[in-house]
Write a protein that holds these residues in place. Structure first.
Motif, PDB file in Angstrom:
ATOM      1  N   THR A  26      33.088  39.691  22.079  1.00 38.94           N
ATOM      2  CA  THR A  26      32.301  39.933  23.235  1.00 38.94           C
ATOM      3  C   THR A  26      32.844  41.376  23.873  1.00 38.94           C
ATOM      4  N   GLY A  27      32.176  42.022  24.764  1.00 41.49           N
ATOM      5  CA  GLY A  27      32.210  43.477  25.199  1.00 41.49           C
ATOM      6  C   GLY A  27      32.999  43.483  25.708  1.00 41.49           C
ATOM      7  N   LEU A  28      34.293  42.088  25.860  1.00 44.17           N
ATOM      8  CA  LEU A  28      35.586  41.803  27.623  1.00 44.17           C
ATOM      9  C   LEU A  28      36.961  41.865  26.369  1.00 44.17           C
ATOM     10  N   MET A  29      36.087  41.491  24.723  1.00 46.18           N
ATOM     11  CA  MET A  29      37.143  41.418  23.809  1.00 46.18           C
ATOM     12  C   MET A  29      38.334  43.051  23.684  1.00 46.18           C
ATOM     13  N   TYR A  30      39.056  43.557  23.168  1.00 40.87           N
ATOM     14  CA  TYR A  30      39.783  44.217  22.484  1.00 40.87           C
ATOM     15  C   TYR A  30      39.523  44.778  21.241  1.00 40.87           C
ATOM     16  N   GLN A  31      38.653  43.666  20.688  1.00 43.19           N
ATOM     17  CA  GLN A  31      37.825  44.034  19.207  1.00 43.19           C
ATOM     18  C   GLN A  31      36.594  44.796  19.758  1.00 43.19           C
ATOM     19  N   ASN A  32      36.553  44.977  20.492  1.00 40.69           N
ATOM     20  CA  ASN A  32      35.189  45.667  20.526  1.00 40.69           C
ATOM     21  C   ASN A  32      35.431  46.973  21.128  1.00 40.69           C
ATOM     22  N   ASP A  33      36.738  47.590  21.538  1.00 40.68           N
ATOM     23  CA  ASP A  33      37.022  49.105  22.187  1.00 40.68           C
ATOM     24  C   ASP A  33      37.462  49.226  20.755  1.00 40.68           C
ATOM     25  N   LEU A  34      38.371  48.368  20.203  1.00 43.38           N
ATOM     26  CA  LEU A  34      38.070  48.422  18.163  1.00 43.38           C
ATOM     27  C   LEU A  34      37.086  49.372  17.480  1.00 43.38           C
ATOM     28  N   ILE A  35      35.873  48.619  17.228  1.00 44.83           N
ATOM     29  CA  ILE A  35      34.765  48.535  16.757  1.00 44.83           C
ATOM     30  C   ILE A  35      34.233  50.071  17.443  1.00 44.83           C
ATOM     31  N   GLU A  36      34.268  50.310  19.064  1.00 43.44           N
ATOM     32  CA  GLU A  36      33.813  51.729  18.940  1.00 43.44           C
ATOM     33  C   GLU A  36      34.748  52.976  18.903  1.00 43.44           C
ATOM     34  N   ILE A  37      35.998  52.670  19.018  1.00 42.08           N
ATOM     35  CA  ILE A  37      36.682  54.012  18.523  1.00 42.08           C
ATOM     36  C   ILE A  37      36.741  53.818  17.862  1.00 42.08           C
ATOM     37  N   ALA A  38      36.129  53.243  16.391  1.00 47.28           N
ATOM     38  CA  ALA A  38      36.145  53.573  14.781  1.00 47.28           C
ATOM     39  C   ALA A  38      34.860  53.889  14.314  1.00 47.28           C
ATOM     40  N   GLY A  39      34.293  54.098  14.793  1.00 45.80           N
ATOM     41  CA  GLY A  39      32.460  54.289  14.623  1.00 45.80           C
ATOM     42  C   GLY A  39      31.731  53.532  14.929  1.00 45.80           C
ATOM     43  N   GLY A  40      31.957  52.850  15.005  1.00 46.63           N
ATOM     44  CA  GLY A  40      30.708  51.688  14.757  1.00 46.63           C
ATOM     45  C   GLY A  40      30.173  51.100  16.376  1.00 46.63           C
ATOM     46  N   GLU A  41      29.380  50.709  16.517  1.00 44.17           N
ATOM     47  CA  GLU A  41      28.119  49.713  17.932  1.00 44.17           C
ATOM     48  C   GLU A  41      28.866  48.030  17.671  1.00 44.17           C
ATOM     49  N   ASN A  42      29.185  47.646  18.560  1.00 43.47           N
ATOM     50  CA  ASN A  42      29.301  46.733  19.041  1.00 43.47           C
ATOM     51  C   ASN A  42      28.278  45.903  19.048  1.00 43.47           C
ATOM     52  N   VAL A  43      27.501  45.382  18.623  1.00 40.77           N
ATOM     53  CA  VAL A  43      26.057  44.522  18.581  1.00 40.77           C
ATOM     54  C   VAL A  43      26.213  43.501  19.822  1.00 40.77           C
ATOM     55  N   THR A  44      27.560  42.858  19.950  1.00 40.53           N
ATOM     56  CA  THR A  44      27.853  41.882  20.856  1.00 40.53           C
ATOM     57  C   THR A  44      28.574  42.449  22.535  1.00 40.53           C
ATOM     58  N   LYS A  45      28.164  43.623  22.320  1.00 41.60           N
ATOM     59  CA  LYS A  45      28.921  44.006  23.080  1.00 41.60           C
ATOM     60  C   LYS A  45      28.086  44.054  24.306  1.00 41.60           C
ATOM     61  N   GLU A  46      26.802  43.424  25.066  1.00 42.17           N
ATOM     62  CA  GLU A  46      26.689  43.548  26.096  1.00 42.17           C
ATOM     63  C   GLU A  46      26.511  41.738  26.741  1.00 42.17           C
ATOM     64  N   LEU A  47      27.498  41.003  25.506  1.00 44.21           N
ATOM     65  CA  LEU A  47      28.235  39.693  26.321  1.00 44.21           C
ATOM     66  C   LEU A  47      28.956  39.819  26.374  1.00 44.21           C
ATOM     67  N   THR A  48      29.573  38.935  28.142  1.00 46.61           N
ATOM     68  CA  THR A  48      30.499  39.173  29.151  1.00 46.61           C
ATOM     69  C   THR A  48      30.811  38.010  29.982  1.00 46.61           C
ATOM     70  N   ASP A  49      30.147  36.761  29.069  1.00 48.68           N
ATOM     71  CA  ASP A  49      30.585  35.509  29.767  1.00 48.68           C
ATOM     72  C   ASP A  49      31.665  34.900  29.238  1.00 48.68           C
ATOM     73  N   ALA A  50      32.579  35.884  28.086  1.00 47.25           N
ATOM     74  CA  ALA A  50      33.413  34.785  28.073  1.00 47.25           C
ATOM     75  C   ALA A  50      34.233  35.967  27.228  1.00 47.25           C
ATOM     76  N   TYR A  51      35.618  35.156  26.736  1.00 47.70           N
ATOM     77  CA  TYR A  51      36.506  36.250  25.042  1.00 47.70           C
ATOM     78  C   TYR A  51      35.531  36.228  24.536  1.00 47.70           C
ATOM     79  N   TRP A  52      35.358  34.745  23.446  1.00 47.79           N
ATOM     80  CA  TRP A  52      34.736  34.727  22.433  1.00 47.79           C
ATOM     81  C   TRP A  52      33.408  33.820  22.989  1.00 47.79           C
ATOM     82  N   GLN A  53      32.390  34.227  22.455  1.00 46.16           N
ATOM     83  CA  GLN A  53      30.704  33.766  22.459  1.00 46.16           C
ATOM     84  C   GLN A  53      29.916  33.249  21.825  1.00 46.16           C
TER      85      GLN A  53
END
Length: 365
Positions: free
Chosen positions: A232-259
């Motif tokens: 989700t958007g709460l996770m480290y993986q979200n930041d990794l994707i965004e910094i590397a020039g991608g757009e995380n399609v699940t970044k708007e999910l914020t109910d948990a770390y994994w959803q």
């Protein structure tokens, strides 16, 4: 002639000073030899007059990632780490020889086999779900490190007067704070600063390369249990994707770390790239041959892959996650950062922080 006259005056002044009496109260200067016994007695007397100097014990107070203040007295030479993320971090911080107890399944970690083979012989004291306080106590640790999920075990450990810190490196900010916390707690501040600088340098380099991008491909990262579990958007993986020039399609999910999401939600997101974590319980055919996924852009274009590496997962918030950022940049934007540069940087990283030589195969290529 002037120089000779000056030297003569200096010589005369020296004679006068040498003949002058010592000021009242000053010890008299004598040319008589002092006996060995006299000297010994005086030295003993002088030593006796000196105040005893006690060794100053190291004491430091840190705030862990549960907001607890923890005071650590003395040097930290025996560490129990019940979390893979911090165990790997201790290797990178040049503290592997201080580790006396680990999380379970250490023998499945390739990075331990190569960079810290002694870890394979250490007792397992916990996992992400439980912790053996009695066995940890038997190891006589100076410090215990737990994942935040094991907070319920902290009162038992504190009752034994053993310093314990909890970590929660799930976001980019918390991950970097975790490195600083561990480095400070164990007295390896310089090593932590060096690692943080490396991570900061890589992040700035990648952000600089992707700053002017107008086309950022959409990315979906699938978790370990099945393809419909995602970060989700709460996770480290979200930041990794965004910094590397991608757009995380699940970044708007914020109910948990994994959803967990539905087939319909994934189809509506329609990512251009899909990645499965390297520690997934399924293979890629669960994505590429799943009838419900056949119309997803990533599947149609063949942009489905595992997130490497064989050594350790690079989507995890561990020191090597910087390499995950570089790998993803290369995969999404090879025109900005080519594979040769990525290989060179990855090999240099493992040599610098883990003191091992790695192959292209170990890097997942």
């Amino acid at each position: 002639m002037k120089m000779k006259k000056f030297m003569y005056m200096v010589a005369c002044m020296s004679l006068l000073v040498g003949c002058a009496k010592a000021p009242a109260g000053s010890p008299e200067v004598t040319s008589e030899p002092i006996s060995a016994e006299q000297g010994g007695a005086e030295n003993k007397e002088a030593t006796a007059k000196q105040p005893e100097q006690e060794a100053v014990e190291r004491e430091i107070t840190v705030t862990d990632q549960l907001g607890r203040e923890v005071t650590i007295k003395g040097d930290v030479n025996r560490i129990v780490s019940s979390y893979y993320i911090t165990s790997s971090m201790l290797i990178a911080l040049d503290a592997k020889d201080k580790v006396v107890g680990l999380e379970m399944k250490a023998d499945t970690r390739e990075i331990y086999k190569q960079a810290a083979p002694q870890f394979l012989e250490l007792p397992a004291v916990g996992s992400g779900k439980t912790f053996n306080v009695e066995e940890a106590l038997a190891l006589e640790p100076d410090l215990i490190i737990l994942p935040y999920r094991l907070e319920s075990f902290i009162p038992q450990i504190e009752a034994l007067n053993i310093p314990v810190i909890a970590v929660e490196p799930e976001s980019m900010e918390n991950f970097l704070a975790c490195i600083e916390l561990i480095g400070t707690a164990i007295g390896h501040e310089e090593e932590a600063e060096k690692l943080l600088k490396y991570f900061d340098d890589v992040t700035k380099e990648v952000e600089g390369l992707t700053a002017s991008l107008t086309d950022r491909p959409s990315v979906y990262l699938a978790g370990s249990s099945n393809p419909l579990v995602t970060c989700t958007g709460l996770m480290y993986q979200n930041d990794l994707i965004e910094i590397a020039g991608g757009e995380n399609v699940t970044k708007e999910l914020t109910d948990a770390y994994w959803q967990t999401i539905s087939n319909e939600e994934l189809l509506s997101m329609n990512p251009e790239y899909m990645y499965a974590v390297s520690y997934a319980d399924y293979d890629l055919t669960a994505i590429t041959e799943e009838a419900n996924f056949k119309d997803i852009e990533a599947v149609k274009a063949g942009n489905v892959a595992y997130f490497p590496s064989i050594l350790e997962p690079w989507d995890y918030p561990t020191p090597s996650a910087a390499l995950g950022m570089l790998w993803l940049l290369n995969d999404l934007h090879p025109d900005l950062y080519d594979e040769e540069a990525y290989l060179e940087d990855a090999k240099a990283f493992y040599k610098e922080f883990y003191d091992i030589e790695v192959t292209e195969e170990a890097l997942g290529l």
